[in-house]
Design a protein around this motif. Structure first.
Motif, PDB file in Angstrom:
ATOM      1  N   ARG A 122       0.847  -1.193   0.000  1.00  0.00           N
ATOM      2  CA  ARG A 122       0.000   0.000   0.000  1.00  0.00           C
ATOM      3  C   ARG A 122       0.883   1.243   0.000  1.00  0.00           C
ATOM      4  NH1 ARG A 122      -3.785   1.723   5.156  1.00  0.00           N
ATOM      5  NH2 ARG A 122      -3.760   3.984   4.765  1.00  0.00           N
ATOM      6  N   ASP A 150       0.280   5.490   0.059  1.00  0.00           N
ATOM      7  CA  ASP A 150      -0.636   6.620   0.140  1.00  0.00           C
ATOM      8  C   ASP A 150      -0.009   7.813  -0.580  1.00  0.00           C
ATOM      9  OD1 ASP A 150      -2.316   5.033   1.658  1.00  0.00           O
ATOM     10  OD2 ASP A 150      -1.527   5.775   3.574  1.00  0.00           O
ATOM     11  N   SER A 156      -5.037   6.174  -1.558  1.00  0.00           N
ATOM     12  CA  SER A 156      -4.316   4.949  -1.194  1.00  0.00           C
ATOM     13  C   SER A 156      -4.300   4.002  -2.383  1.00  0.00           C
ATOM     14  CB  SER A 156      -4.974   4.261   0.003  1.00  0.00           C
ATOM     15  OG  SER A 156      -4.822   5.021   1.177  1.00  0.00           O
ATOM     16  N   LEU A 174      -8.192  -2.692   3.832  1.00  0.00           N
ATOM     17  CA  LEU A 174      -9.165  -1.846   3.139  1.00  0.00           C
ATOM     18  C   LEU A 174     -10.264  -1.380   4.082  1.00  0.00           C
ATOM     19  CD1 LEU A 174      -9.459  -3.801  -0.224  1.00  0.00           C
ATOM     20  CD2 LEU A 174      -8.789  -1.403  -0.009  1.00  0.00           C
ATOM     21  N   ASN A 216      -9.158   1.551   6.218  1.00  0.00           N
ATOM     22  CA  ASN A 216      -8.562   2.681   5.510  1.00  0.00           C
ATOM     23  C   ASN A 216      -9.609   3.779   5.293  1.00  0.00           C
ATOM     24  OD1 ASN A 216      -7.256   4.450   3.773  1.00  0.00           O
ATOM     25  ND2 ASN A 216      -6.329   2.833   2.561  1.00  0.00           N
ATOM     26  N   VAL A 259      -9.540   4.796  -2.333  1.00  0.00           N
ATOM     27  CA  VAL A 259      -8.591   3.728  -2.628  1.00  0.00           C
ATOM     28  C   VAL A 259      -8.644   3.328  -4.088  1.00  0.00           C
ATOM     29  CG1 VAL A 259      -8.715   2.806  -0.273  1.00  0.00           C
ATOM     30  CG2 VAL A 259     -10.251   1.885  -2.037  1.00  0.00           C
TER      31      VAL A 259
END
Length: 330
Positions: free
Chosen positions: A182, A184, A193, A235, A238, A242
């Protein structure tokens, strides 16, 4: 005969829907080309209608409808002009690609020239490694060449994945499971993200009559379960918009793809291909889409297509443009 064939296919479909994604040995069966879930009942339906076998026709039509979500056909491509998933302003241009062992044994200049020619704001690249027979992989360090080839991009490297971005990182890259990464990014629309995903392959090509084949497949099924679980957990925690993209080693016919959260949107709605496929890029007939892109949390896809990899990999390149909502993303 048509009725018997329709009953046989219906029996297979019942097992497929019941066991797919729930019983690891069924992974072998679910490797069938997804379009077969539409082609077989369509052939049976045509034969039944031609012979006046109305019971068989009804059964074949039912099989076609029940398995429709798993046949890989992008019916939205039949629209005259596929539209962006949501109105808004154009965002970053991204490419996502499984490089197949990062130019192992090839010409580095050709490999990097191809990457630069994609001219993306964000590169999401898998298989930053070298692979060998028997499943052995070696970590590699090509960061110096990456720095020279992409001087205007920030780098996130880990879990055998590379994400290159013209936008700065909002924090250090985060390993997700053992095979995904991942990153960001601080885009003009806010923090986005990106998930660089690589789910392990289902099996190793070996003699299927040997016990080692099934031991290896069960081990790989466990690894796949762990990767999906780690991805879904990250996920759900978050708060940012995304983009989840990469090599899922999962076709529409494999139940594992249903593990992705329902809040995410499959980018295939922005694709103009009726039967989108990403593998095998070196074959004339491609029947599997195992590379996917999902968005959520406000990010949407405006354009999406698969691009030729010029023989550098067995995966096509995913190429897409994000669209931010009019109010931006937070």
């Amino acid at each position: 005969m048509v009725l018997l064939c329709s009953l046989g296919w219906a029996g297979f479909l019942v097992l497929h829907l019941a066991l797919n994604g729930r019983w690891w040995p069924w992974l072998v069966v679910s490797l069938l080309p997804p379009v077969a879930l539409a082609a077989v009942p369509l052939v049976l339906l045509a034969a039944a209608l031609a012979g006046g076998a109305w019971g068989a026709a009804a059964l074949a039509a039912g099989c076609l409808l029940v398995a429709w979500p798993q046949n890989g056909i992008n019916a939205r491509a039949l629209l005259r002009r596929p539209r962006a998933e949501a109105p808004g302003r154009e965002g970053p241009r991204l490419v996502s690609w499984n490089t197949q062992h990062w130019n192992q044994g090839g010409d580095p200049e050709r490999f990097y020239a191809f990457l630069r020619g994609l001219d993306a704001d964000v590169y999401v690249l898998q298989e930053y490694l070298n692979g060998f027979e028997g499943g052995e992989v070696w970590d590699i360090d090509d960061e110096e060449r990456l720095r020279a080839a992409f001087p205007g991009h920030h780098r996130a490297i880990g879990n055998n994945a590379v994400t290159l971005s013209r936008f700065p990182l909002a924090g250090p890259p985060v390993p997700v499971g053992a095979c995904s990464l991942r990153a960001d990014l601080r885009t003009p629309g806010g923090v986005l993200s990106t998930y660089n995903v690589h789910i392990p392959v289902q099996l190793t090509v070996m003699n299927p009559l040997r016990p080692a084949f099934f031991r290896d497949m069960r081990r790989r099924a466990g690894a796949r379960d762990a990767e999906y679980a780690a991805l879904v957990a990250d996920l759900r925690d978050n708060p940012h918009p995304v983009l989840v993209t990469g090599d899922f080693n999962t076709s529409a016919a494999i139940g594992d793809i249903r593990r992705m959260p329902g809040t995410l949107r499959d980018a295939i709605g922005a694709c103009r291909s009726l039967l989108p496929a990403s593998w095998n890029a070196r074959a004339r007939l491609r029947l599997w889409r195992i590379d996917w892109t999902f968005t959520g949390g406000g990010a949407r896809v405006g354009g999406y297509r698969f691009r030729d990899a010029r023989g550098l990999s067995d995966h096509l390149v995913q190429e897409l443009t994000l669209v931010h909502p009019e109010k931006g993303i937070d």
